[in-house]
Scaffold this active site. Structure first.
Site, PDB file in Angstrom:
ATOM      1  N   HIS A  15      39.284  65.399  31.059  1.00  0.00           N
ATOM      2  CA  HIS A  15      37.915  65.912  31.114  1.00  0.00           C
ATOM      3  C   HIS A  15      37.876  67.423  30.873  1.00  0.00           C
ATOM      4  CE1 HIS A  15      38.647  67.853  34.997  1.00  0.00           C
ATOM      5  NE2 HIS A  15      39.345  66.777  35.316  1.00  0.00           N
ATOM      6  N   GLU A  88      41.098  60.137  39.270  1.00  0.00           N
ATOM      7  CA  GLU A  88      42.200  61.034  39.600  1.00  0.00           C
ATOM      8  C   GLU A  88      42.870  60.571  40.884  1.00  0.00           C
ATOM      9  OE1 GLU A  88      44.671  62.702  38.977  1.00  0.00           O
ATOM     10  OE2 GLU A  88      43.862  64.652  38.309  1.00  0.00           O
TER      11      GLU A  88
END
Length: 210
Positions: A15, A88
């Site tokens: 990202h 994550e």
């Protein structure tokens, strides 16, 4: 990225940079917004990625990945799906802290955890091996759902490391040399029932992380 009917191709990217990235805080499964300049950069990635033949985007369900995917998709204009297995690593009680502060507060404990390699697990958090298992499951599930497609995966640094390091046979120890170049797309494939590394640092997205 080439196509083959029996292979599902994945392009992995991290990202765009967030407020907590700038502050060097561990985000884990919490979120912070993208920086304004990062939003512009993510849109520019769409222009770079447009040269490929992407069928869809698969993203982690966290805000920073979905926002990045949406900005890229202003150019690609393909379906977007999300999978929480691409989140994550959970950093437990260390979420929101900087590694520098953790090292200063508990240097011996951190050193011991770092030496555990794939067994590294922050207090109240998640082992690296589990991140590998769930992210691999996500890609394998996507390959069954969309066989033969080219899928852009917008995820996190920890997920990308776990996938690639495992496929390279690395022990995930601090002494190992770095192999991932920031700001690059990496290519994986699923062929049959096997997840394989196709190309490391395959495409530069013209972005540097700091």
């Amino acid at each position: 990225m080439s196509r083959h009917s029996t292979e599902t191709h994945f392009g992995l990217l991290r990202h765009a940079r967030t407020v907590w990235n700038r502050e060097k805080r561990l985000q884990g499964q919490q979120d912070s917004p993208l920086l304004p300049e990062s939003e512009q950069q993510a849109q520019s990635w769409g222009k770079v990625l447009e040269a490929g033949t992407w069928d869809r985007i698969l993203a982690s369900d966290l805000g920073r990945t979905l926002h990045t995917a949406a900005l890229i998709n202003k150019t690609l204009r393909v379906p977007i799906a999300e999978d929480p297995r691409l989140r994550e690593k959970d950093w437990g009680i260390w979420t929101g802290r900087t590694v520098t502060r953790i090292r200063e507060a508990t240097p011996e404990a951190l050193a011991e955890l770092e030496s555990a390699g794939w067994g590294f697990c922050p207090p109240g958090g998640e082992e690296r091996i589990r991140v590998w298992e769930r992210s691999r499951e996500a890609l394998e599930a996507a390959s069954r759902k969309w066989p033969g497609q080219n899928i852009l995966v917008v995820t996190h640094e920890g997920v990308i490391k776990c996938l690639i390091y495992r496929l390279l046979g690395r022990r995930f120890l601090p002494s190992e040399p770095k192999v991932l170049v920031p700001g690059y797309l990496h290519e994986l494939i699923v062929t049959g029932d096997r997840l394989l590394l196709c190309k490391l640092n395959a495409l530069q997205l013209n972005w540097e992380i700091s």
